[in-house]
Structures are given as C-alpha cells and as structure tokens.
Design an enzyme around this catalytic site. Structure first.
Site, PDB file in Angstrom:
ATOM      1  N   HIS A  72       0.778  -1.165  -0.160  1.00  0.00           N
ATOM      2  CA  HIS A  72       0.038  -0.040   0.019  1.00  0.00           C
ATOM      3  C   HIS A  72       0.837   1.258  -0.025  1.00  0.00           C
ATOM      4  O   HIS A  72       1.154   1.827   1.093  1.00  0.00           O
ATOM      5  CB  HIS A  72      -1.026   0.021   1.084  1.00  0.00           C
ATOM      6  CG  HIS A  72      -1.869  -1.345   1.257  1.00  0.00           C
ATOM      7  ND1 HIS A  72      -1.430  -2.416   1.562  1.00  0.00           N
ATOM      8  CD2 HIS A  72      -3.114  -1.248   1.139  1.00  0.00           C
ATOM      9  CE1 HIS A  72      -2.488  -3.324   1.477  1.00  0.00           C
ATOM     10  NE2 HIS A  72      -3.530  -2.560   1.069  1.00  0.00           N
TER      11      HIS A  72
ATOM     12  N   GLU B 239      -0.488   0.612  -5.493  1.00  0.00           N
ATOM     13  CA  GLU B 239      -1.275   1.554  -5.051  1.00  0.00           C
ATOM     14  C   GLU B 239      -2.600   1.385  -6.030  1.00  0.00           C
ATOM     15  O   GLU B 239      -2.644   1.378  -7.084  1.00  0.00           O
ATOM     16  CB  GLU B 239      -0.651   2.712  -5.172  1.00  0.00           C
ATOM     17  CG  GLU B 239      -1.355   4.017  -4.895  1.00  0.00           C
ATOM     18  CD  GLU B 239      -2.049   3.978  -3.588  1.00  0.00           C
ATOM     19  OE1 GLU B 239      -1.526   3.775  -2.672  1.00  0.00           O
ATOM     20  OE2 GLU B 239      -3.643   4.185  -3.689  1.00  0.00           O
TER      21      GLU B 239
ATOM     22  N   ASP C  11      -4.340  -4.655  -6.451  1.00  0.00           N
ATOM     23  CA  ASP C  11      -4.517  -4.747  -5.004  1.00  0.00           C
ATOM     24  C   ASP C  11      -3.184  -5.188  -4.313  1.00  0.00           C
ATOM     25  O   ASP C  11      -2.689  -6.493  -4.686  1.00  0.00           O
ATOM     26  CB  ASP C  11      -5.706  -5.968  -4.984  1.00  0.00           C
ATOM     27  CG  ASP C  11      -5.945  -6.265  -3.299  1.00  0.00           C
ATOM     28  OD1 ASP C  11      -7.046  -6.182  -3.255  1.00  0.00           O
ATOM     29  OD2 ASP C  11      -5.153  -6.437  -2.745  1.00  0.00           O
ATOM     30  N   GLY C  12      -2.636  -4.710  -3.397  1.00  0.00           N
ATOM     31  CA  GLY C  12      -1.265  -5.121  -2.734  1.00  0.00           C
ATOM     32  C   GLY C  12      -1.386  -6.404  -2.091  1.00  0.00           C
ATOM     33  O   GLY C  12      -0.350  -7.387  -2.254  1.00  0.00           O
TER      34      GLY C  12
ATOM     35  N   ASP D 172       0.507  -1.678   4.778  1.00  0.00           N
ATOM     36  CA  ASP D 172       0.264  -0.427   5.489  1.00  0.00           C
ATOM     37  C   ASP D 172      -1.010   0.274   4.842  1.00  0.00           C
ATOM     38  O   ASP D 172      -1.035   1.261   4.068  1.00  0.00           O
ATOM     39  CB  ASP D 172       1.402   0.600   5.287  1.00  0.00           C
ATOM     40  CG  ASP D 172       1.271   1.944   5.902  1.00  0.00           C
ATOM     41  OD1 ASP D 172       0.420   1.919   6.653  1.00  0.00           O
ATOM     42  OD2 ASP D 172       2.016   2.973   5.392  1.00  0.00           O
TER      43      ASP D 172
END
Ligand code: SAM
Length: 317
Positions: A42, A130, A158-159, A184
């Site tokens: 993120h 991101e 999508d992380g 994060d």
C-alpha cells in the site's frame, strides 16, 4: 473506498513511528551484501508536499515531523534510529530548510536506502502497489524521476493479492532469498483488518523467513483492538519472532471550555483525530527493540503532548 488520501496524514506521528521502524529494520538488513526484494503493498503517492494543500489543511505534519526537527541529528545524545531517520528526511529537503517542505513516503525512503553509495552494488528490487487512481499516477511520476529502471516497479493492483505472486522472492546468485514487506493499508474498509491477518498467514507459509512490517491504527474499534493479538498468534504458530511497538501522542490540550462552548452554540465538537498507532514486525532484526526503546521517548518529548502519551515496545522471548 478511495476517500483516504495519505497526503493529509504524511509526516504525522503515525508516519514517524512507521518510518523510524522501517528505516531501522532496512538499515540492519542492508548490512548484508545479499540482494533484497522490498515490497510495499500500500505505497501511497511516494512523496508529499508539506508547504501547501492537504498537509496545511490537516496540520498533521506540523504536529508531527515539524516538531521533531528541533532535534539535532548530529547530537550524540540523539538515539541512533531517530538520528538516522531525521537525516534521511533532511536529505529530501536540501537547501537547509529549517522545516521540511517535503516528506518522503515509504517508497522513496526504501529507494533512498537501496541506492545509497554505501550499499554494496547488489541488485535490490522494489515493488510498489497502489490502488487509488490519483495516488497511483503520482507514484508512477515520482518513480519515473528516480530513473531506477526495472529495479523499481509500480502497479495499480490490489497489494494483498499482488503479494502472493512475489513470495518467495527469487534466489540471488549466491542462493539466498531475502525480502522485506511493508503492509500499510488505510483501514478505510473494515475488511482490511482481516485481510492483513490473512496476508501475514499466507506470506509466512510462502516465505517464513521474510521480514514483515504491519502498521495499524489504535482506535476504539474491535477489529483494530484484536489485530495485534491475532498477528502475535500467527507469528507464534509459525515459530517466528516478533516485535510490537506502539506510540500514543495523548490528547492535545483543548482551549479551556472549547468543547462545552461548541456544544452550547451547536457547533461541531472538535475531534482529536488519530492519537495512537502500532507497528508489528515479524522476524525483526536483532536489537530493533533496543533501538526503538531509545528513540520513542525522544520522539514523544519532541511531540510535546501531555495527557495519555506513551509508548510500548514488546518483543517475543
Ligand atoms: N505506505 C505509505 C507510506 O508509508 O508512505 C502510505 C500508504 S497509505 C497509509 C495507504 C494507501 O493504500 C493509500 O494510498 C490507499 O489508496 C492505498 N490502498 C488502499 N487499499 C489498497 C489495496 N487493496 N491495494 C493497494 N493499495 C491500496
């Protein structure tokens, strides 16, 4: 979804805790020559202006990193982990500005460490994820300016999902596999708490020796309260060491009677914002606990709030 913008929060007390821990951890891992895979699930926008726009509107950096700049990084009394972090922030603010005009996010901090001249010429890789369209675009632009080629990759993905395909990291020529993962999220949606725990559980199965750093907010919400307990259980079940650090800035002294007068006049009662957060590290480097125990009291002293402030650093036995 997508109402969170890190630009409003960059350089606040939560970023200070997160980034001191990140820098100290990475510094330790970089003492070894073997290449590292760095993953930021993120990533945010990469770097933020503090002298206008979102940062000035929120005032969070003013109550955060701006207050730490009274500390002299060259003073031998300054805790080494704090001094190192402050020097890095200063390196993004060349020209001797007394107050930082920009604040580097985790992607640029990680890139700065992997490209320092002291780092042996090994091929570290940085992978950034991101989802927010505006922040992803800003991140891509900031990364392009680094001219880092394929060493740094940005994806609008999508992380949590992307992480699965990156672990275990590729083996170096010497046969070692090393990775640091920062998770994060903004916790804007409640499911982020469960996704963080699931991501750690899955990652430890794929790559048990990775170093995992997880940030979370300390707020009165059952999922937030339960998360560190869940992370400890997962690390213990996998037989891995962990460290858990928290920083609470305490409530800002309110102007006398301001809440009461707001209520009496029908104005919104001032809200305190985020007051505390935590970092959970799986497979923490040796002596990270000592480094944080030295640094966090100095951070709190500089942040200067009173009621309810404090820190904790706890590590597995
Ligand atoms: N790690 C950054 C730093 O320390 O500078 C700050 C990141 S900010 C707390 C969280 C970011 O995650 C936001 O920019 C948000 O748009 C993004 N985001 C939210 N959900 C995501 C997801 N599932 N995958 C990737 N990014 C996401």
């Amino acid at each position: 979804m997508f109402s969170y913008r890190h630009a409003f929060h960059a350089g606040n007390h939560a970023d200070v805790l997160k980034h001191i821990t990140l820098v100290a951890t990475l510094r330790h891992l970089m003492r070894k020559d073997a290449p590292l895979t760095l993953i930021d699930t993120h990533a945010g926008a990469g770097i933020y202006r503090l002298d206008g726009g979102a940062a000035q509107t929120s005032g969070e950096a003013l109550a955060g990193i701006a207050r730490l700049q009274a500390i002299d990084a060259a003073d031998p009394a300054t805790a080494p982990a704090l001094a190192d972090y402050l020097r890095l922030i200063a390196s993004f603010n060349a020209g001797g500005a007394a107050v930082a005009r920009v604040y580097p996010g985790s992607p640029l901090l990680m890139h700065a460490l992997m490209s320092e001249p002291a780092r042996p010429p090994v091929h570290d890789r940085l992978r950034l994820f991101e989802l927010h369209p505006t922040d992803a675009q800003a991140l891509e632009a900031h990364v392009a300016q680094l001219n880092a080629g394929r060493q740094v990759g940005v994806a609008r993905q999508d992380g949590f999902e992307a992480l699965k395909a990156l672990l275990p990291p590729p083996a170096s020529a010497g046969g070692s596999r090393r990775a640091l993962v920062l998770i994060d999220p903004s916790y804007e949606i409640k499911s982020d708490y469960a996704r963080v725990a699931a991501a750690l559980q899955d990652s430890l199965k794929r790559f048990a020796t990775g170093v995992y750093l997880i940030w979370y907010p300390i707020i009165p919400r059952p999922e937030a309260h339960a998360l560190p307990r869940r992370l400890k259980t997962l690390a213990n079940q996998a037989g891995r060491g962990w460290l858990h650090a928290t920083l609470s800035i305490g409530a800002a002294p309110l102007a006398a009677g301001s809440a009461a007068s707001a209520r009496a006049t029908g104005q919104p009662v001032p809200r305190p914002g985020l007051l505390a957060s935590g970092m959970f590290v799986v497979n923490p480097p040796h002596r990270l606990d000592t480094g944080l125990q030295e640094a966090l009291p100095q951070v709190l002293h500089a942040l200067g709030r009173e009621r309810g402030r404090g820190f904790t650093v706890e590590a597995s036995g």
